[in-house]
Design a protein around this motif. Structure first.
Motif, PDB file in Angstrom:
ATOM      1  N   LYS A   1       0.833  -1.212   0.000  1.00  0.00           N
ATOM      2  CA  LYS A   1       0.000   0.000   0.000  1.00  0.00           C
ATOM      3  C   LYS A   1       0.862   1.253   0.000  1.00  0.00           C
ATOM      4  O   LYS A   1       0.563   2.246  -0.682  1.00  0.00           O
ATOM      5  N   ILE A   2       1.968   1.231   0.727  1.00  0.00           N
ATOM      6  CA  ILE A   2       2.852   2.399   0.776  1.00  0.00           C
ATOM      7  C   ILE A   2       3.435   2.676  -0.608  1.00  0.00           C
ATOM      8  O   ILE A   2       3.461   3.822  -1.070  1.00  0.00           O
TER       9      ILE A   2
ATOM     10  N   THR B   1      -0.004  14.990   0.128  1.00  0.00           N
ATOM     11  CA  THR B   1      -1.213  15.258  -0.658  1.00  0.00           C
ATOM     12  C   THR B   1      -2.258  14.168  -0.436  1.00  0.00           C
ATOM     13  O   THR B   1      -3.455  14.450  -0.286  1.00  0.00           O
ATOM     14  N   LEU B   2      -1.824  12.918  -0.412  1.00  0.00           N
ATOM     15  CA  LEU B   2      -2.750  11.807  -0.181  1.00  0.00           C
ATOM     16  C   LEU B   2      -3.166  11.735   1.281  1.00  0.00           C
ATOM     17  O   LEU B   2      -4.314  11.415   1.594  1.00  0.00           O
ATOM     18  N   ARG B   3      -2.221  12.030   2.172  1.00  0.00           N
ATOM     19  CA  ARG B   3      -2.517  11.946   3.606  1.00  0.00           C
ATOM     20  C   ARG B   3      -3.610  12.929   4.007  1.00  0.00           C
ATOM     21  O   ARG B   3      -4.347  12.701   4.970  1.00  0.00           O
TER      22      ARG B   3
ATOM     23  N   GLY C   1      -7.670   6.414   2.183  1.00  0.00           N
ATOM     24  CA  GLY C   1      -7.520   5.608   3.377  1.00  0.00           C
ATOM     25  C   GLY C   1      -6.336   6.085   4.203  1.00  0.00           C
ATOM     26  O   GLY C   1      -5.851   7.216   4.066  1.00  0.00           O
ATOM     27  N   SER C   2      -5.845   5.208   5.044  1.00  0.00           N
ATOM     28  CA  SER C   2      -4.724   5.550   5.926  1.00  0.00           C
ATOM     29  C   SER C   2      -3.431   5.575   5.118  1.00  0.00           C
ATOM     30  O   SER C   2      -3.089   4.610   4.421  1.00  0.00           O
ATOM     31  N   VAL C   3      -2.700   6.676   5.204  1.00  0.00           N
ATOM     32  CA  VAL C   3      -1.442   6.854   4.469  1.00  0.00           C
ATOM     33  C   VAL C   3      -0.308   6.961   5.473  1.00  0.00           C
ATOM     34  O   VAL C   3      -0.399   7.693   6.469  1.00  0.00           O
ATOM     35  N   ALA C   4       0.764   6.251   5.215  1.00  0.00           N
ATOM     36  CA  ALA C   4       1.884   6.187   6.149  1.00  0.00           C
ATOM     37  C   ALA C   4       2.550   7.549   6.318  1.00  0.00           C
ATOM     38  O   ALA C   4       2.531   8.394   5.419  1.00  0.00           O
ATOM     39  N   SER C   5       3.176   7.739   7.470  1.00  0.00           N
ATOM     40  CA  SER C   5       3.918   8.967   7.753  1.00  0.00           C
ATOM     41  C   SER C   5       5.249   8.954   6.993  1.00  0.00           C
ATOM     42  O   SER C   5       5.722   7.908   6.520  1.00  0.00           O
ATOM     43  N   ASP C   6       5.861  10.113   6.898  1.00  0.00           N
ATOM     44  CA  ASP C   6       7.141  10.207   6.195  1.00  0.00           C
ATOM     45  C   ASP C   6       8.219   9.307   6.810  1.00  0.00           C
ATOM     46  O   ASP C   6       8.946   8.631   6.071  1.00  0.00           O
ATOM     47  N   PRO C   7       8.369   9.261   8.139  1.00  0.00           N
ATOM     48  CA  PRO C   7       9.379   8.350   8.708  1.00  0.00           C
ATOM     49  C   PRO C   7       9.107   6.881   8.374  1.00  0.00           C
ATOM     50  O   PRO C   7      10.042   6.119   8.098  1.00  0.00           O
TER      51      PRO C   7
END
Length: 453
Positions: A49-50, A70-72, A79-85
């Motif tokens: 997904k990432i 932009t997606l976050r 849906g749920s989008v991962a953080s940058d880290p």
């Protein structure tokens, strides 16, 4: 499931043409399974997904990992989008075993491609492929500038600094754009005509085709410019039994050979519409050349043309003509058809330009293997655009639109999200002239079942 309908609204960027394409291709499930080994216990975000979120961000115009913001900002859409880290840690983990990770990602891409081309039917680039109308794979290299110190960045032959990737695209012909099959990242000082690199890219491109046949026969044509016109590469292609059309470097005694060709032999070249072109002629040079060491059955066709007004003359021009040549192993077609087919290789330049607006212009990471993973994300973005055209926009001129036009017309239309009766509804703005096209495209995609496991 999203049910698109029309309504005035202000919330931007409903990208469900892309997310529905991912579902219909089975790419979400395929990447999730392929990258399961990189998912840590109790992890919230799936590695597949990432990567798909990153690919979607590139389609929207992003060029760095942080553009996932932009997606976050639109959890109702993505849906749920991962953080940058979290994203950075995943890229590092994949790069630590880059060869294995790239193999896993490539396998998922190949399976999704087989699904998409199968569903696309007559619109698929391999539909009814024959020796006369083959599936075409275009090869070409390009320079990517590095604006900071990055691993294996080097001086280029154009006195720049960066990388020299070699790319392979499946050509969709005049009806659509192409899709990236392979992106081989190389240092900036990599040779243009290095046969081993051309072989590696072509082998990977053939493995991306639905049937994975290493010897697909003449129903597959490999096109390349003069960098692919080497003895080693053409011999390898002959061994794979594929058709080829590659640039050919004329020998030093070309002027003498030219004067041995009777004037009546020359045939007028054709323009893009199939009409005779004034001032451009063709002749076969095969019988006049020493082709020792080249594969059997190779033909060399030369084109003569007056340089354009204002063009600087070159020392190797003959009698005022600019001479260029290409080699092919195709039989049973006229010189005019073969030369027109080869000249259409220029579409590959368009594909590279599109790739550079979809992440290739900026390799944002420091590590070479990390940027190899980034190239896989670029390939995913290229495929998402092409597959959206195949499945949702077939028969409409939008299938040929380049990334910038798609972004402004289809991927930035105002909309709102509503929830009713346990369903999510996407209300498209009725003020947009392309809302109907989006509605029809999403409807087509939602009518396609997800691939069976």
């Amino acid at each position: 499931m999203f049910h698109p309908c029309f309504k005035n609204g202000t919330k931007p960027r409903p990208i469900h043409l892309l997310t529905e394409t991912i579902r219909a291709a089975g790419l979400d499930r395929g990447l999730s399974e392929a990258l399961a080994g990189w998912r840590k216990p109790l992890a919230v975000h799936d590695p597949g997904k990432i990567l798909l979120d990153l690919a979607v961000s590139l389609v929207l115009g992003g060029d760095a990992l942080s553009d996932l913001a932009t997606l976050r900002a639109e959890p109702g859409v993505y849906g749920s989008v991962a953080s940058d880290p979290t994203v950075s840690r995943l890229i590092k983990a994949l790069a630590d075993d880059a060869d294995k990770a790239i193999k896993a990602i490539s396998s998922a891409r190949q399976q999704a491609r087989a699904t998409v081309w199968g569903v696309a039917g007559v619109h698929a680039p391999d539909h009814g492929a024959t020796a006369e109308q083959p599936l075409i794979i275009d090869l070409d290299a390009s320079l990517v500038t590095a604006h900071s110190e990055k691993q294996q960045a080097a001086l280029t032959f154009k006195r720049g600094y960066g990388f020299h990737p070699l790319l392979a695209f499946a050509d969709h012909g005049a009806d659509g754009t192409g899709e990236a099959l392979e992106i081989l990242l190389r240092p900036g000082n990599a040779g243009s005509n290095k046969a081993s690199d051309h072989i590696a890219v072509t082998k990977a491109a053939l493995a991306q085709l639905p049937d994975r046949n290493p010897r697909p026969g003449r129903r597959v044509l490999v096109r390349a410019d003069g960098a692919g016109g080497t003895k080693e590469f053409t011999k390898w292609l002959t061994g794979r039994r594929v058709a080829y059309s590659v640039g050919f470097t004329l020998p030093m005694d070309t002027a003498e050979l030219y004067h041995q060709i009777p004037e009546w032999v020359w045939l007028p070249a054709l323009n893009a519409d199939g009409e005779a072109r004034d001032g451009a002629d063709l002749a076969e040079l095969t019988g006049l050349l020493d082709l020792t060491g080249w594969p059997d059955g190779m033909r060399v066709i030369v084109r003569r043309e007056r340089p354009h007004p204002g063009a600087q003359l070159r020392f190797d021009d003959v009698d005022g003509y600019r001479l260029t040549a290409f080699a092919t192993n195709t039989r049973g077609a006229t010189l005019q058809q073969l030369e027109l087919r080869h000249r259409r290789r220029a579409r590959c330049e368009d594909r590279i330009r599109q790739a550079k607006t979809t992440g290739l212009a900026n390799l944002p990471l420091h590590g070479f293997d990390q940027n190899r993973i980034w190239c896989q994300i670029i390939a995913l973005a290229s495929e998402l655009q092409a597959w959206t055209g195949l499945l949702a926009l077939a028969g409409h001129e939008a299938r040929r639109w380049e990334p910038k036009r798609l972004r402004y017309r289809l991927f930035s239309i105002p909309a709102t999200i509503a929830r009713r009766a346990r369903r999510i509804h996407l209300h498209l703005s009725d003020r947009s002239p392309w809302a109907g096209l989006i509605h029809a495209g999403i409807t087509k995609l939602q009518g396609l079942p997800a691939p069976a496991t």
